[in-house]
Design a protein around this motif. Structure first.
Motif, PDB file in Angstrom:
ATOM      1  N   LEU A 269       0.608  -1.288   0.068  1.00  0.00           N
ATOM      2  CA  LEU A 269       0.076  -0.002   0.044  1.00  0.00           C
ATOM      3  C   LEU A 269       0.819   1.415   0.149  1.00  0.00           C
ATOM      4  O   LEU A 269       1.769   1.422   1.035  1.00  0.00           O
ATOM      5  N   ASP A 270       0.556   2.168  -0.871  1.00  0.00           N
ATOM      6  CA  ASP A 270       1.421   3.301  -1.088  1.00  0.00           C
ATOM      7  C   ASP A 270       0.367   4.270  -0.101  1.00  0.00           C
ATOM      8  O   ASP A 270       1.137   5.476   0.282  1.00  0.00           O
ATOM      9  N   TYR A 271      -0.586   4.195  -0.295  1.00  0.00           N
ATOM     10  CA  TYR A 271      -1.735   5.003   0.472  1.00  0.00           C
ATOM     11  C   TYR A 271      -2.820   4.570   1.061  1.00  0.00           C
ATOM     12  O   TYR A 271      -3.086   3.215   0.773  1.00  0.00           O
ATOM     13  N   ILE A 272      -3.522   4.936   1.970  1.00  0.00           N
ATOM     14  CA  ILE A 272      -4.616   4.088   2.391  1.00  0.00           C
ATOM     15  C   ILE A 272      -5.834   5.085   2.029  1.00  0.00           C
ATOM     16  O   ILE A 272      -5.799   6.437   2.287  1.00  0.00           O
ATOM     17  N   GLY A 273      -6.782   4.650   1.593  1.00  0.00           N
ATOM     18  CA  GLY A 273      -7.945   5.287   0.805  1.00  0.00           C
ATOM     19  C   GLY A 273      -9.062   4.916   1.402  1.00  0.00           C
ATOM     20  O   GLY A 273      -9.392   3.634   1.642  1.00  0.00           O
ATOM     21  N   ILE A 274      -9.990   5.852   1.933  1.00  0.00           N
ATOM     22  CA  ILE A 274     -10.959   5.554   2.863  1.00  0.00           C
ATOM     23  C   ILE A 274     -12.323   6.256   2.272  1.00  0.00           C
ATOM     24  O   ILE A 274     -12.363   7.368   1.634  1.00  0.00           O
ATOM     25  N   ASP A 275     -13.404   5.282   2.335  1.00  0.00           N
ATOM     26  CA  ASP A 275     -14.664   5.962   2.076  1.00  0.00           C
ATOM     27  C   ASP A 275     -15.542   5.902   3.485  1.00  0.00           C
ATOM     28  O   ASP A 275     -15.705   4.842   3.844  1.00  0.00           O
ATOM     29  N   TYR A 276     -15.894   7.076   3.961  1.00  0.00           N
ATOM     30  CA  TYR A 276     -16.919   7.224   5.102  1.00  0.00           C
ATOM     31  C   TYR A 276     -18.131   7.675   4.631  1.00  0.00           C
ATOM     32  O   TYR A 276     -18.572   8.671   4.436  1.00  0.00           O
ATOM     33  N   TYR A 277     -19.211   6.754   5.374  1.00  0.00           N
ATOM     34  CA  TYR A 277     -20.530   6.963   5.135  1.00  0.00           C
ATOM     35  C   TYR A 277     -21.373   6.799   6.651  1.00  0.00           C
ATOM     36  O   TYR A 277     -22.573   7.463   6.687  1.00  0.00           O
ATOM     37  N   PHE A 278     -20.789   5.685   7.413  1.00  0.00           N
ATOM     38  CA  PHE A 278     -21.591   4.985   8.327  1.00  0.00           C
ATOM     39  C   PHE A 278     -21.160   5.154   9.816  1.00  0.00           C
ATOM     40  O   PHE A 278     -20.017   5.042  10.125  1.00  0.00           O
ATOM     41  N   HIS A 279     -22.107   5.555  10.629  1.00  0.00           N
ATOM     42  CA  HIS A 279     -21.729   5.339  12.042  1.00  0.00           C
ATOM     43  C   HIS A 279     -22.823   4.410  12.723  1.00  0.00           C
ATOM     44  O   HIS A 279     -24.188   4.326  12.335  1.00  0.00           O
ATOM     45  N   PHE A 280     -22.392   3.409  13.538  1.00  0.00           N
ATOM     46  CA  PHE A 280     -23.269   2.397  13.985  1.00  0.00           C
ATOM     47  C   PHE A 280     -23.309   2.144  15.318  1.00  0.00           C
ATOM     48  O   PHE A 280     -22.050   2.116  15.889  1.00  0.00           O
ATOM     49  N   ARG A 281     -24.317   2.428  16.063  1.00  0.00           N
ATOM     50  CA  ARG A 281     -24.344   2.067  17.656  1.00  0.00           C
ATOM     51  C   ARG A 281     -24.777   0.565  17.933  1.00  0.00           C
ATOM     52  O   ARG A 281     -25.772   0.230  17.209  1.00  0.00           O
ATOM     53  N   ILE A 282     -23.810  -0.058  18.210  1.00  0.00           N
ATOM     54  CA  ILE A 282     -23.964  -1.541  18.140  1.00  0.00           C
ATOM     55  C   ILE A 282     -24.805  -2.157  19.488  1.00  0.00           C
ATOM     56  O   ILE A 282     -24.166  -1.740  20.712  1.00  0.00           O
ATOM     57  N   VAL A 283     -25.767  -2.965  19.518  1.00  0.00           N
ATOM     58  CA  VAL A 283     -26.247  -3.469  20.663  1.00  0.00           C
ATOM     59  C   VAL A 283     -25.947  -5.156  20.326  1.00  0.00           C
ATOM     60  O   VAL A 283     -25.869  -5.511  19.360  1.00  0.00           O
ATOM     61  N   TRP A 284     -26.131  -5.749  21.423  1.00  0.00           N
ATOM     62  CA  TRP A 284     -25.837  -6.935  21.576  1.00  0.00           C
ATOM     63  C   TRP A 284     -26.772  -8.240  21.156  1.00  0.00           C
ATOM     64  O   TRP A 284     -26.733  -9.264  20.569  1.00  0.00           O
ATOM     65  N   TYR A 285     -28.116  -7.380  20.733  1.00  0.00           N
ATOM     66  CA  TYR A 285     -29.459  -8.094  20.358  1.00  0.00           C
ATOM     67  C   TYR A 285     -29.766  -7.839  18.896  1.00  0.00           C
ATOM     68  O   TYR A 285     -29.352  -6.834  18.370  1.00  0.00           O
ATOM     69  N   PRO A 286     -30.397  -8.746  17.916  1.00  0.00           N
ATOM     70  CA  PRO A 286     -30.551  -8.410  16.667  1.00  0.00           C
ATOM     71  C   PRO A 286     -31.791  -7.246  16.664  1.00  0.00           C
ATOM     72  O   PRO A 286     -32.362  -7.084  17.447  1.00  0.00           O
ATOM     73  N   PRO A 287     -31.491  -6.312  15.773  1.00  0.00           N
ATOM     74  CA  PRO A 287     -30.470  -6.395  14.520  1.00  0.00           C
ATOM     75  C   PRO A 287     -29.110  -5.846  14.773  1.00  0.00           C
ATOM     76  O   PRO A 287     -28.471  -5.369  13.789  1.00  0.00           O
ATOM     77  N   PHE A 288     -28.799  -5.812  15.962  1.00  0.00           N
ATOM     78  CA  PHE A 288     -27.296  -5.449  16.683  1.00  0.00           C
ATOM     79  C   PHE A 288     -26.945  -3.876  16.248  1.00  0.00           C
ATOM     80  O   PHE A 288     -25.757  -3.592  16.720  1.00  0.00           O
ATOM     81  N   VAL A 289     -28.118  -3.236  15.548  1.00  0.00           N
ATOM     82  CA  VAL A 289     -27.601  -1.575  15.411  1.00  0.00           C
ATOM     83  C   VAL A 289     -28.812  -1.101  15.840  1.00  0.00           C
ATOM     84  O   VAL A 289     -30.086  -1.308  15.461  1.00  0.00           O
ATOM     85  N   ARG A 290     -28.645   0.025  16.924  1.00  0.00           N
ATOM     86  CA  ARG A 290     -29.455   0.762  17.125  1.00  0.00           C
ATOM     87  C   ARG A 290     -29.179   2.290  17.151  1.00  0.00           C
ATOM     88  O   ARG A 290     -28.485   2.816  18.139  1.00  0.00           O
ATOM     89  N   ASN A 291     -29.551   2.965  15.982  1.00  0.00           N
ATOM     90  CA  ASN A 291     -28.898   4.170  15.927  1.00  0.00           C
ATOM     91  C   ASN A 291     -29.874   5.134  16.425  1.00  0.00           C
ATOM     92  O   ASN A 291     -31.008   4.628  16.541  1.00  0.00           O
ATOM     93  N   LEU A 292     -29.410   6.295  16.917  1.00  0.00           N
ATOM     94  CA  LEU A 292     -30.403   7.408  17.350  1.00  0.00           C
ATOM     95  C   LEU A 292     -31.026   8.105  16.090  1.00  0.00           C
ATOM     96  O   LEU A 292     -32.238   8.520  16.245  1.00  0.00           O
ATOM     97  N   ASN A 293     -30.339   8.124  15.074  1.00  0.00           N
ATOM     98  CA  ASN A 293     -30.948   8.498  13.790  1.00  0.00           C
ATOM     99  C   ASN A 293     -31.578   9.921  13.789  1.00  0.00           C
ATOM    100  O   ASN A 293     -32.769  10.275  13.473  1.00  0.00           O
TER     101      ASN A 293
END
Ligand code: FCB
Length: 414
Positions: A269-293
């Protein structure tokens, strides 16, 4: 340390050589392509699904996309009007190698024209070799879960580099491998829609090997080439910072989603390329994500600018220059886009001030385009595109971004 940060006026200046750009990909904008996606979009099963939901299938078929295969000069003018110093665009494998081992010289000549036109305008070129779509012959041989893909991809990359290498400033070998693997083989939302854990694993490691090979090939042609891949990085937070199962799950997701591929190819790797769109608040039960949105984009994705800062901090330990190759918002009304960009850049600036080696920012996307399984409803563009006439028109936020790129700074409201 950055110079001349004018505290009074709240102006934040970026480093002098900071690279401002916009991103697109071949399948999402070119139009008229036959590949695994076009085949899947028109499959009886998919059409029936869309009919059942009362959707017009034409909104979910790439078709003529933005007609950028023909309108590339206009697109380049738009990049110029935005005062961007760089444009990230992609190649379509199925055009270049429509039949196994047979390269289409007309297609490669076309891409040469596209790149030369950008160069004449003094726009740096970031070229994506593979952005998720595949020729049909490759799919018939098992696609990315078949080991042979490593040599097929290498042969394609070698051809492209030999033909276009003199025009390219940055290479992106592979776009978001973790997204491709999870959407195609774990969730089944992208072709080949095969939910199979073993195929997912095979595809993942084939992508790792493909990147490693391509890195060597590109450097053999040009030892000074800058080669990387784009990594979708999500900001994962445990919903409860003290609750071990959620801390562990967030760590696990970060490890597999953000870091595993990066760790495996860090020597290439000569550089790190990143794409950023998401923030996820993780919970231990399905669906495992509970965002405040509290605030979301048109696609329902939480707007969380601080996440880009958290990610950048996390990547610091890799000690490589970082380029933000994608960050953007679906916002048809263009009510949030300008602020979205500035809010994210504010955090990018903070990371730079703290000594991180961040060298560029690319907004996704130059223009509204085909948003994969979501079709045309999601409008990420600084320019809108008329679906009938393909006419492009700048949204108000295009002026905001152009001003940022021109002045190399953002203005923060008090
Ligand atoms: C990224 C993809 C890009 C686009 C944006 C919205 O994950 O790389 O093609 O679809 O999301």
């Amino acid at each position: 340390m950055l110079e001349n940060n004018d505290q009074e006026q709240n102006i934040l200046k970026f480093p002098q050589s900071f690279l401002w750009g916009v991103s697109t990909s071949a399948y999402q904008i070119e139009g008229g392509i036959t590949n695994d996606w076009s085949q899947w979009e028109m499959s009886a099963k998919r059409l029936a699904k869309l009919r059942k939901k009362n959707f017009d299938y034409r909104d979910f078929v790439a078709g003529q996309a933005c007609d950028s295969y023909n309108r590339y000069e206009e697109d380049a003018e738009m990049v110029k009007d935005l005062h961007c110093g760089a444009y990230r665009l992609g190649l379509e494998w199925s055009r270049i190698e429509p039949r196994k081992g047979e390269f289409n010289l007309e297609a490669i000549e076309h891409y040469r024209q596209v790149l030369m036109n950008l160069r004449e305008k003094n726009i740096k070129i970031v070229l994506t070799i593979w952005h998720w779509t595949n020729p049909l012959w490759l799919v018939a041989e098992g696609g990315w879960s078949n080991k042979k893909v490593i040599s097929y991809y290498s042969r394609y990359a070698e051809f492209v580099v030999a033909q276009l290498g003199d025009l390219v400033d940055f290479w992106v070998t592979i776009n978001e491998p973790s997204v491709f693997v999870s959407q195609s083989y774990l969730i089944g939302k992208f072709p080949p829609n095969k939910i199979n854990f073993f195929s997912a694993g095979k595809a993942f490691f084939n992508l790792v090997a493909a990147h490693q090979k391509a890195y060597g090939i590109i450097h053999r042609h040009n030892s000074r080439a800058k080669v990387g891949f784009t990594n979708l990085v999500n900001d994962f937070d445990p919903a409860r910072a003290w609750f071990f199962p959620e801390i562990f799950l967030a760590w696990l997701l970060k490890f597999f989603g953000n870091n595993l591929f990066l760790r495996l190819v860090r020597g290439q790797l000569d550089y790190i390329g990143i794409d950023y769109y998401f923030h996820f608040r993780i919970v231990w039960y399905p669906p495992f994500v509970r965002n405040l949105n509290k605030e979301v984009t048109d696609s329902g994705w939480e707007i969380y600018p601080r996440g880009i800062y958290n990610i950048l901090q996390d990547l610091r330990r890799f000690k490589k220059p970082i380029y933000i190759m994608e960050n953007g918002i679906a916002d048809a009304a263009d009510a949030k886009r300008g602020k979205f960009i500035i809010d994210h850049l504010r955090y990018v600036h903070r990371a730079i001030e703290e000594g991180e080696d961040i060298r560029g920012y690319f907004y996704w996307s130059l223009l509204d385009n085909f948003e994969w399984a979501e079709g045309y409803a999601m409008k990420f563009g600084l320019y809108s595109v008329d679906r009938q006439t393909f006419q492009r028109a700048p949204r108000p936020s295009a002026a905001t971004y152009a001003e940022i790129c021109r002045t190399n700074q953002i203005r923060i409201e008090k």
